[in-house]
Design a protein around this motif. Structure first.
Motif, mmCIF file in Angstrom:
data_model
loop_
_atom_site.group_PDB
_atom_site.id
_atom_site.type_symbol
_atom_site.label_atom_id
_atom_site.label_comp_id
_atom_site.label_asym_id
_atom_site.label_seq_id
_atom_site.Cartn_x
_atom_site.Cartn_y
_atom_site.Cartn_z
ATOM 1 N N SER A 66 0.800 -1.222 0.000
ATOM 2 C CA SER A 66 0.000 0.000 0.000
ATOM 3 C C SER A 66 0.834 1.273 0.000
ATOM 4 O O SER A 66 0.291 2.363 0.060
ATOM 5 C CB SER A 66 -0.911 0.007 1.221
ATOM 6 N N ASN A 67 2.154 1.124 -0.074
ATOM 7 C CA ASN A 67 2.980 2.335 0.006
ATOM 8 C C ASN A 67 3.403 2.880 -1.344
ATOM 9 O O ASN A 67 4.181 3.812 -1.418
ATOM 10 C CB ASN A 67 4.228 2.066 0.855
ATOM 11 N N SER A 68 2.929 2.230 -2.413
ATOM 12 C CA SER A 68 3.410 2.668 -3.723
ATOM 13 C C SER A 68 2.986 4.104 -4.052
ATOM 14 O O SER A 68 3.757 4.855 -4.613
ATOM 15 C CB SER A 68 2.897 1.712 -4.798
ATOM 16 N N LEU A 70 2.404 6.426 -1.923
ATOM 17 C CA LEU A 70 3.199 7.299 -1.064
ATOM 18 C C LEU A 70 4.584 7.523 -1.648
ATOM 19 O O LEU A 70 5.080 8.645 -1.706
ATOM 20 C CB LEU A 70 3.302 6.658 0.324
ATOM 21 N N ILE B 24 0.432 13.507 3.077
ATOM 22 C CA ILE B 24 0.204 12.492 2.042
ATOM 23 C C ILE B 24 0.045 11.100 2.656
ATOM 24 O O ILE B 24 -0.741 10.289 2.166
ATOM 25 C CB ILE B 24 1.340 12.522 0.979
ATOM 26 N N ASP B 25 0.772 10.838 3.747
ATOM 27 C CA ASP B 25 0.651 9.527 4.394
ATOM 28 C C ASP B 25 -0.762 9.302 4.913
ATOM 29 O O ASP B 25 -1.356 8.237 4.708
ATOM 30 C CB ASP B 25 1.651 9.423 5.557
ATOM 31 N N VAL B 28 -3.258 8.810 2.044
ATOM 32 C CA VAL B 28 -3.201 7.460 1.459
ATOM 33 C C VAL B 28 -3.863 6.455 2.393
ATOM 34 O O VAL B 28 -4.664 5.622 1.962
ATOM 35 C CB VAL B 28 -1.731 7.067 1.161
ATOM 36 N N LYS B 32 -7.124 5.614 0.290
ATOM 37 C CA LYS B 32 -6.709 4.738 -0.803
ATOM 38 C C LYS B 32 -7.630 3.522 -0.977
ATOM 39 O O LYS B 32 -8.008 3.201 -2.113
ATOM 40 C CB LYS B 32 -5.260 4.278 -0.621
ATOM 41 N N GLU B 50 -4.833 0.382 -9.741
ATOM 42 C CA GLU B 50 -3.735 0.809 -8.866
ATOM 43 C C GLU B 50 -3.113 2.107 -9.389
ATOM 44 O O GLU B 50 -2.867 3.048 -8.634
ATOM 45 C CB GLU B 50 -2.680 -0.299 -8.819
ATOM 46 N N GLN B 54 -3.326 5.873 -7.644
ATOM 47 C CA GLN B 54 -2.130 6.656 -7.329
ATOM 48 C C GLN B 54 -2.205 8.042 -7.954
ATOM 49 O O GLN B 54 -1.893 9.047 -7.303
ATOM 50 C CB GLN B 54 -0.883 5.927 -7.836
#
Lengths: 168, 192
Positions: A66-68, A70, B24-25, B28, B32, B50, B54
């Motif tokens: 899930s960090n892509s 970010l 941003i963290d 997400v 997300k 995906e 993003q």
């Protein structure tokens, strides 16, 4: 409700699913098991689909990492900084090159400027000019003479000899 | 008819929400899953979903100063995602890969994630079949109908929010939902 079947229309049924059904529809549902069953079946199916979709997406994100997003966002954030640094380096390099290229002519031109500065406007420089002019005129006189200075003794002796011959 | 934003959506101060967009963290973490789910079931492609997710989060973060605070961040993100989806589905690339994508989401795969609950094995099987039917019925809907259906019945969004996101009116949203539910019922009825 349609008059022919006396059952809920698809609009009425969907309105009930959306929570905006009328009192008439609600009353009908209480007295019509067929419509109530159909509504319940659709509700259960949609709820099942929603739960499956939520579980699937959580699993898909977990397996994908899930960090892509970010990481990418951080990359984007640092990109302007990198551009600024690159631009600053370029400007410094170009400025340095310009200064270096212009440094040589500037130094060579500086000497005449430094030398010529005292020659303008002051009394001392005027005296020096006079002195220089005097020196120059002296040089001119010496150059205009038929016999150069080193030859002068010879010229004297020659003159004295000719006078001696004349006297004879 | 102009869509109206419910009062509960503007309960948070704009300043607070803009600061949430700065992180941003947190953005997400919080949004997300929702955006990914909506996009994935809209285009039925995991990899593309995906990528679009993003793009959506990144765009929201980079253009956070344009967020006026007249709706929730979730609604704003869904609007960005909806627009990205529209652009994506218009592209030739999508049309080419649509039928041949290796990361296409399989209906049976989704149905495996149905909570088991306390029902019998037979009831579980029926429930899974129904999930697959809904998924297949969704594939036959138009892109807009599918998006509206997902926003309402998967993301459980308000009709006004959906209208604001899709740039339509509440009655139009309801019309799309009538058709979508009708298609699903037709599938379920055919299987009965």
């Amino acid at each position: 409700m349609t008059p022919s079947t006396s059952h809920l229309t698809k609009e009425e049924l969907t309105d009930n699913l959306l929570g905006v059904s009328s009192l008439t529809v609600n009353t009908h549902l209480l007295g019509c098991p067929a419509c109530a069953d159909e509504l319940e079946r659709v509700k259960r199916t949609l709820a099942g689909f929603r739960d499956a979709a939520h579980n699937w997406s959580e699993h898909a994100l977990f397996s994908a990492g899930s960090n892509s997003a970010l990481t990418r966002a951080r990359g984007e954030r640092s990109r302007p900084t990198k551009w600024i640094l690159a631009a600053a380096t370029m400007v410094l390099f170009i400025a340095g090159s310009i200064v270096y290229l212009h440094q040589e002519p500037t130094v060579s031109q500086a000497h005449p400027v430094v030398v010529s500065t005292p020659t303008t406007g002051t009394g001392l420089s005027q005296a020096q000019l006079d002195q220089d002019n005097q020196l120059l005129s002296q040089v001119s006189v010496e150059l205009s003479e038929a016999v150069p200075a080193p030859m002068q003794p010879l010229l004297v002796s020659e003159a004295s000899r000719s006078s001696t011959i004349t006297n004879k | 008819m102009t869509p109206t934003i419910p009062a509960e959506l503007i309960s948070l101060s704009g300043e607070h929400r803009i600061s949430e967009l700065d992180d941003i963290d947190a953005l997400v973490r919080a949004y997300k899953p929702r955006v990914f789910r909506f996009v994935a079931f809209s285009i039925s492609d995991r990899d593309a979903a995906e990528s679009i997710t993003q793009d959506c989060l990144l765009k929201a973060h980079l253009t956070r100063t344009q967020f006026r605070g007249d709706c929730s961040i979730g609604t704003w993100l869904m609007r960005i995602a909806f627009n990205l989806l529209r652009d994506h589905t218009k592209s030739q690339k999508f049309r080419f890969w649509k039928s041949a994508s290796a990361s296409a989401i399989d209906a049976s795969e989704v149905s495996q994630y149905l909570p088991s609950g306390a029902t019998s094995a037979e009831a579980q099987l029926i429930a899974r079949e129904r999930v697959q039917m809904v998924y297949q019925a969704l594939r036959e809907l138009s892109g807009k109908q599918r998006s509206i259906f997902l926003m309402r019945f998967v993301e459980e969004m308000d009709l006004c929010e959906i209208a604001a996101i899709t740039g339509t009116t509440v009655p139009t949203v309801k019309t799309h939902l009538y058709r979508a539910v009708g298609a699903i019922r037709a599938r379920l009825g055919a299987a009965r």
